[in-house]
Write an enzyme that holds these catalytic residues in place. Structure first.
Site, PDB file in Angstrom:
ATOM      1  N   ASP A  82       0.844  -1.165  -0.013  1.00 47.05           N
ATOM      2  CA  ASP A  82       0.095  -0.074  -0.104  1.00 47.05           C
ATOM      3  C   ASP A  82       0.742   1.107  -0.052  1.00 47.05           C
ATOM      4  O   ASP A  82       1.860   1.379   0.693  1.00 47.05           O
ATOM      5  CB  ASP A  82      -0.985  -0.074   1.393  1.00 47.05           C
ATOM      6  CG  ASP A  82      -1.997   0.979   1.292  1.00 47.05           C
ATOM      7  OD1 ASP A  82      -2.439   1.383   0.077  1.00 47.05           O
ATOM      8  OD2 ASP A  82      -2.442   1.347   2.211  1.00 47.05           O
ATOM      9  N   ALA A 215     -11.336   4.917   2.451  1.00 48.41           N
ATOM     10  CA  ALA A 215     -12.792   4.448   2.174  1.00 48.41           C
ATOM     11  C   ALA A 215     -13.434   3.955   3.525  1.00 48.41           C
ATOM     12  O   ALA A 215     -14.349   3.284   3.717  1.00 48.41           O
ATOM     13  CB  ALA A 215     -12.995   3.624   1.191  1.00 48.41           C
TER      14      ALA A 215
END
Length: 311
Positions: A82, A215
């Protein structure tokens, strides 16, 4: 089943209108909670590792934990970097067993972002590793990501086709109103995703998988629990889950969840220690923390992602 990359995962998700959960992992209990939930619901999953997590837990420990989860569950699991900040970091992860990497050049001028993403894709693809890149900048703070509201920017749909064609990346993270961390919006500010940008991007890139970062929904139950047992998070506001589900029905094939995992785990640990102040065995307070992770991930699969039964 060995660890997989995201290519087939995303192809099916796009065609059938759901998203894969990409959950950040830092230790054994988090890996176990996530994958136990996915096994119970027969859901594919992406376990992703930030540079901060690699520094904290060590690359080898994390990769072996994810490999153990694959053995225990038999699920299709992708191990993803990530927010890779450099070619060297991406290369290290590719060489070290990751099946997917993100190169984040969103802070760079456009041409430099293209050049960096292409360099990573050119190295990754011969090694059967998929690559995610980013256009547009999300505000917020999370691990090494720290972008002020003034520096944030929506993705320009006019750039996406050129970017994907020139770089050869396999998925694209875009900025449509999400942001990193638990404090995404000012008090009283209404969260809103730019579905018009998402639709234009998907029209320009038919069939191409889109990714949403930042999110987490900052579930009130966990915020309230943290506040009840000694925390102070009165203004934490996340992305409404109905908006995320709508995005998952469109071109979004990967939805990142990190802050919600942290909140669930911290809330469970604080509650346990507040109710059992004399206990000091880590197994006693990490067990409910693992259960909280599992419960959260099951909720996300059923309410937001729609990927249950798709493994």
């Amino acid at each position: 089943m060995p660890l997989v990359n995201t290519r087939e995962m995303f192809k099916r998700a796009y065609e059938e209108g759901y998203a894969i959960g990409a959950f950040n992992v830092n230790n054994m209990e988090i890996v176990q909670g996530i994958t136990e939930a996915c096994k119970e619901l027969n859901a594919p999953v992406i376990l992703q590792v930030s540079a901060g997590a690699r520094k904290y837990a060590n690359h080898t420990y994390l990769t072996k934990l994810v490999e153990a989860a694959e053995i225990e569950t038999g699920l299709p699991i992708a191990l993803h970097l990530d927010h890779g900040s450099s070619f060297e970091l991406c290369k290290d992860c590719i060489d070290g067993g990751f099946t997917s990497v993100m190169i984040d050049g969103s802070h760079l001028p456009y041409e430099e972002n293209v050049e960096l993403a292409k360099k990573v894709a050119d190295y990754a693809h011969p090694r059967n590793v998929t690559v995610e890149a980013e256009l547009g900048r999300l505000a917020g703070i999370e691990d090494a990501v720290n972008v002020s509201a003034a520096d944030a920017s929506y993705t320009d749909p006019a750039q996406v086709q050129d970017f994907v064609e020139r770089t050869g990346v396999d998925s694209l993270a875009i900025a449509i109103g999400t942001s990193h961390g638990a404090y995404k919006f000012k008090p009283g500010q209404k969260p809103q995703l730019r579905f018009d940008i998402l639709k234009e991007v998907s029209d320009r890139l038919p069939g191409f998988p889109i990714v949403l970062h930042g999110a987490s929904s900052v579930i009130p139950e966990y915020v309230e629990m943290i506040n009840q047992f000694g925390g102070e998070m009165p203004d934490a506001i996340g992305i409404p889950e109905d908006m995320l589900r709508e995005a998952a029905k469109m071109a979004v094939c990967k939805i990142n969840v990190d802050s919600d995992l942290r909140l669930a785990m911290t809330a469970a640990v604080r509650k346990y220690l507040a109710e059992n102040p004399s206990h000091f065995d880590p197994r006693q307070y990490l067990s409910p923390a693992r259960d909280a992770i599992k419960s959260l991930v099951m909720h996300k699969i059923e309410t937001v992602l729609g990927c249950g039964g798709k493994a």
